[in-house]
Structures are given as C-alpha cells and as structure tokens.
Design an enzyme around this catalytic site. Structure first.
Site, PDB file in Angstrom:
ATOM      1  N   SER A 250       0.810  -1.207   0.000  1.00 13.29           N
ATOM      2  CA  SER A 250       0.000   0.000   0.000  1.00 13.29           C
ATOM      3  C   SER A 250       0.845   1.261   0.000  1.00 13.29           C
ATOM      4  O   SER A 250       1.969   1.276   0.499  1.00 13.29           O
ATOM      5  CB  SER A 250      -0.906  -0.007   1.244  1.00 13.29           C
ATOM      6  OG  SER A 250      -1.561   1.220   1.402  1.00 13.29           O
ATOM      7  N   GLY A 251       0.245   2.344  -0.513  1.00  8.58           N
ATOM      8  CA  GLY A 251       0.850   3.662  -0.399  1.00  8.58           C
ATOM      9  C   GLY A 251       0.455   4.379   0.866  1.00  8.58           C
ATOM     10  O   GLY A 251       0.821   5.543   1.058  1.00  8.58           O
ATOM     11  N   ASP A 252      -0.297   3.708   1.742  1.00 10.53           N
ATOM     12  CA  ASP A 252      -0.710   4.300   3.014  1.00 10.53           C
ATOM     13  C   ASP A 252      -0.838   3.151   4.016  1.00 10.53           C
ATOM     14  O   ASP A 252      -0.253   2.093   3.825  1.00 10.53           O
ATOM     15  CB  ASP A 252      -2.013   5.093   2.838  1.00 10.53           C
ATOM     16  CG  ASP A 252      -2.122   6.272   3.801  1.00 10.53           C
ATOM     17  OD1 ASP A 252      -1.927   6.055   5.009  1.00 10.53           O
ATOM     18  OD2 ASP A 252      -2.393   7.398   3.354  1.00 10.53           O
ATOM     19  N   ASP A 253      -1.607   3.354   5.083  1.00  6.21           N
ATOM     20  CA  ASP A 253      -1.736   2.321   6.108  1.00  6.21           C
ATOM     21  C   ASP A 253      -2.328   1.043   5.509  1.00  6.21           C
ATOM     22  O   ASP A 253      -3.287   1.085   4.736  1.00  6.21           O
ATOM     23  CB  ASP A 253      -2.641   2.798   7.237  1.00  6.21           C
ATOM     24  CG  ASP A 253      -2.135   4.075   7.892  1.00  6.21           C
ATOM     25  OD1 ASP A 253      -0.907   4.201   8.081  1.00  6.21           O
ATOM     26  OD2 ASP A 253      -2.965   4.947   8.217  1.00  6.21           O
ATOM     27  N   SER A 284       4.384  -1.345   3.547  1.00  7.28           N
ATOM     28  CA  SER A 284       3.931   0.044   3.465  1.00  7.28           C
ATOM     29  C   SER A 284       5.076   0.971   3.854  1.00  7.28           C
ATOM     30  O   SER A 284       5.202   1.373   5.012  1.00  7.28           O
ATOM     31  CB  SER A 284       2.726   0.281   4.383  1.00  7.28           C
ATOM     32  OG  SER A 284       2.321   1.623   4.311  1.00  7.28           O
TER      33      SER A 284
END
Length: 465
Positions: A250-253, A284
C-alpha cells in the site's frame, strides 16, 4: 536475503479459508465454491445482461441492470451474479441485500476512467465533508447502503480501480471533490469480502462504515507504494470485524481503524470496536501496518491483532490523534509481530495536524489508554519507537513485553533508540531498554491479550457450491 523474505510473504497468499495451495499446483476447474452467510437460490451471469469482457466495451448498464434484476430475489433466497474470465470495463454500481458478486479466476473488473460515471454523493455524516476536499465526494466503485448479507468473492478474480488516472489529478490539484473508494458499504449488517485481488484503488480500498458483522479474508490488495491514500482495509465506526489472511502492499496504512473526524465524529458517536486481525502481511514504506486513527472521534476499543508479518514498512503500530478529535483509543492488544526494515516499531502522534474545518473544539481531547504490545521481533529498525502524547492528556496504560528490536547501523548523530513524550506505561523483557516513561514494571509479567473475555465472534459462514 530480501528476495527470500518477499517469497516467504507471498506464500501466505496461498493459504486462504484454511486451505493451503502449493505454488505450481494446477489451477482447479472453474468452481463457484465459496463461503457466505447463506447460499443463494438464484444465479445469473453478467453475460445474460449483455456484458462483454473485451476490456473496452462499457458494461456499466449490464452490471446495473443485473443487480436491479437480481434484487427481486432478495426475499426469495437471494441471488449470485457470476463474472466469468474476461476484462469487464464498467462504471460504479451498487449491490443489493442477500447478494453475492462472484469473480471467477481471470475475471477482471476495470473501473471506468470516464468521470461522468463517478457521480457526486453526500459526504459521510461523521466526516462532515470529503476527506480530500470540502463538500461532496465522488461515488465509490462498488457501493451499498442499508444492506443485509452481501458478499464479494471468487476464485481470486480481480477488481482494478485503474487509480493512476485519479492519483495524477490529485497530485496536480485538478480534483474539486474527494476521490471515491474501491469498495464501500454503509449501514450494512453481514459483509463478506474474500478470495479476490484489489488493484490500484483511486483512494481507500475497503471501507465498511457504520456497519457490523464483517469478514475480510484471503484478500490481496496491491497499489504502488507511493500512491496517495491507498489504505488497505479501513473499518470505520464498525463493530464485529474479522480480518484474516490478507496480503497488502500500500501507499498508506495497510489497516487503519477509524470512527469519524473531529466534531462530526463526536456528534455521530459511533465507535469502532470488537475487531480481530490475524495473519496479515503488509508492505507500506511510508505508513503503518496497523493504524488507530487519526479519525477516531467516535472512539476505538477492543481491537486484537496477532500473527502479523511486515517488511519495508514505516511503523508496525501507530496511534494518531490530536486536540479537537475527542473520542478515545483503549483496549488495543497486538502480539506476535515479525518486522524487518522498519523506521519505527511503534509510533504515536498527539498533534496530527489535519482537521475537517475550523469549527473543531481544541478542548476536545482524546483519551488514549490501554495499549498492549507483546511477543515481537524487529530487525533493522532506524528507531525502536517515537511515542508522543498530549501534555494535557498523556497516553497512558501502555504495556510492552517480550520485544526484541535490532537497530540498523547507527551514526553518532542518530537520535536515541527510544523517544517518548507525554506517554506512560510499563515494559518487561524489551531490548533495547525503553525510555524512562515506559519503565520496567515491578513484576516481569507479560502484557495482556484477553481475547477470551471479549465478545468477538466470526460470523458463521456456509460452504456454498
């Protein structure tokens, strides 16, 4: 060495629904076998409604017509919509109650890049506005509200949000409204999402909100690690949530548990609670494996997570809040994490500078109490932890036990291994030695993980064939 780790992580994808498949094994024959709260009495294929899986023909009308037609069977045993192998371009569509969307192996739903097929919808009541921008938000790709018993599953079929189109517009500040999510259910009881792959969401991937009795199992979620806000699974003001055997890049949580934003979340007052996470694998590099908040104004409590593996991620467990949030984070229990190549093992933030508007009450202070972290091994971390609370509302009741953290080679100007401000708790059998605010307890007892005393129940699912 890193290749071996990634291979080991990928193998976890092969174990879903309690069945382990060996790499290289022949693909099974097409089967509609899946688990659901109830098996459907009626069945149809998207081809029955004129669907064409060539990757370029729009199937928006076909999917909307199919759901509308099958909804008549909601009270007559429910219905299943079968999506065969192919590339099915479509705009967003809403599901209905007592309904299963089944994606066969090599079936790919492609989200349309025609913005006319993403109409505007109201902001969430507990947010008061869109998350990216004030006002409305673009509709979600797969959506449902006020439903009962809805399933998205398959033979590892794929839902591709084609998010690069949206990420570019977001970075270039060309969007007036908030990006839609790949899957969102509101006010729904009985959600199962299993055995599918989610790719390239415009923003958050799986977002159940104001819902209960949720299972997310055997799901693969993939997005470029620098794609904006592509959270994996975000239970939001939800209860009785079971997340198991998921693999997320992911690019976030990877998982972010939420419950509303500032005064809007306080007003709705619907906590996220009774959540169980097991067998998560996460990558991540810029965010957390498991995050609590920062939108936590309705409260977060009774969260249990175990058997977690992560590599090349920023932080294992993070608590995010701020003055103005109100709410609480309490009764959070995490054990059995293996981490490698991390910035921090643990992190908390007490001044997350992100508010819905200027009408929040800065005197609405969050209560953070009872965070238990145990039985963890961390390799090659920049710091053990950076833990920050709020001076007038310290984070308390933190317990850390049986945790070994190996630090990356350090330069003389490198910050200390632990950096703690306005937090209080105890530790036992932790290396390197924690900060004084987490001093060793008088007794070397493990941190609690009282799962047996908390009413978290995985919904009973039938094997449907």
């Amino acid at each position: 060495m890193k290749l071996a780790w990634v291979t080991a992580l990928a193998l976890r994808l092969l174990c879903v629904m309690g069945e382990c498949k060996q790499p290289g094994a022949p693909a099974p024959a097409t089967s509609l076998a899946h688990y659901a709260p109830s098996c459907r009495a009626h069945r149809a294929s998207i081809k029955d409604f004129g669907g064409v899986g060539d990757g370029s023909t729009s199937n928006t009308k076909a999917f909307r017509d199919a759901v509308a037609h099958l909804s008549q069977f909601s009270a007559q045993g429910g219905a299943l919509l079968y999506v065969p192998p192919g590339r099915w371009l479509t705009g967003g569509f809403n599901l209905t109650s007592n309904f299963t969307l089944f994606l066969d192996r090599d079936a790919v739903l492609l989200a349309s890049q025609d913005m006319n097929e993403w109409p505007l919808i109201d902001p969430l009541p507990s947010y008061g506005r869109g998350r990216d921008a004030p006002g409305a938000r673009y509709s979600n790709f797969i959506f449902g509200t006020n439903l009962t018993d809805v399933v998205i599953t398959g033979n590892n079929g794929t839902i591709d949000g084609q998010g690069e189109f949206w990420w570019d517009k977001f970075h270039q500040k060309e969007l007036k409204y908030t990006r839609g999510y790949l899957i969102e259910f509101m006010y729904t009881t009985g959600i199962v999402i299993s055995n599918i792959t989610l790719l390239n969401s415009p923003s958050w991937n799986v977002h159940p909100v104001y819902s209960r009795n949720i299972v997310v199992q055997g799901v693969t979620i993939l997005a470029p690690v620098h794609s904006p806000n592509t959270d994996g699974i975000d239970p939001d003001s939800c209860s009785q949530v079971w997340i198991q055997d998921c693999y997320i890049v992911s690019g976030d949580d990877c998982i972010a548990i939420k419950s509303g934003w500032d005064e809007y979340g306080i007003r709705v007052n619907m906590p996220s609670e009774y959540i169980y996470i097991k067998g998560l694998t996460c990558i991540s590099p810029t965010s957390a494996v498991i995050a609590l908040g920062s939108e936590m104004s309705g409260g977060i409590q009774n969260v249990f997570a175990e058997d977690i593996t992560t590599i090349d991620s920023e932080v294992g467990v993070r608590v995010k809040s701020a003055p103005g949030r109100g709410g609480f984070v309490k009764g959070i229990y995490v054990r059995g994490m293996t981490m490698k190549n991390m910035k921090y093992a643990f992190n908390s933030k007490g001044f997350y500078k992100d508010h819905a508007d200027d009408d929040y009450n800065p005197k609405a202070l969050p209560v953070v109490n009872g965070i238990s972290l145990s039985n963890m091994v961390v390799e090659n971390a920049t710091m053990a932890a950076k833990m920050e609370g709020i001076q007038s509302a310290p984070y308390t009741g933190i317990c850390i036990s049986n945790v070994t953290i190996s630090l990356a080679p350090r330069k003389s100007e490198t910050p200390p291994a632990w950096n703690c401000t306005d937090v209080h708790g105890v530790s036992s059998d932790v290396s390197p030695v924690p900060c004084r605010q987490l001093s060793p307890g008088s007794q070397k007892s493990p941190c609690p993980f009282p799962l047996e005393r908390v009413p978290i129940h995985k919904p009973k699912l039938e094997l449907c064939t």
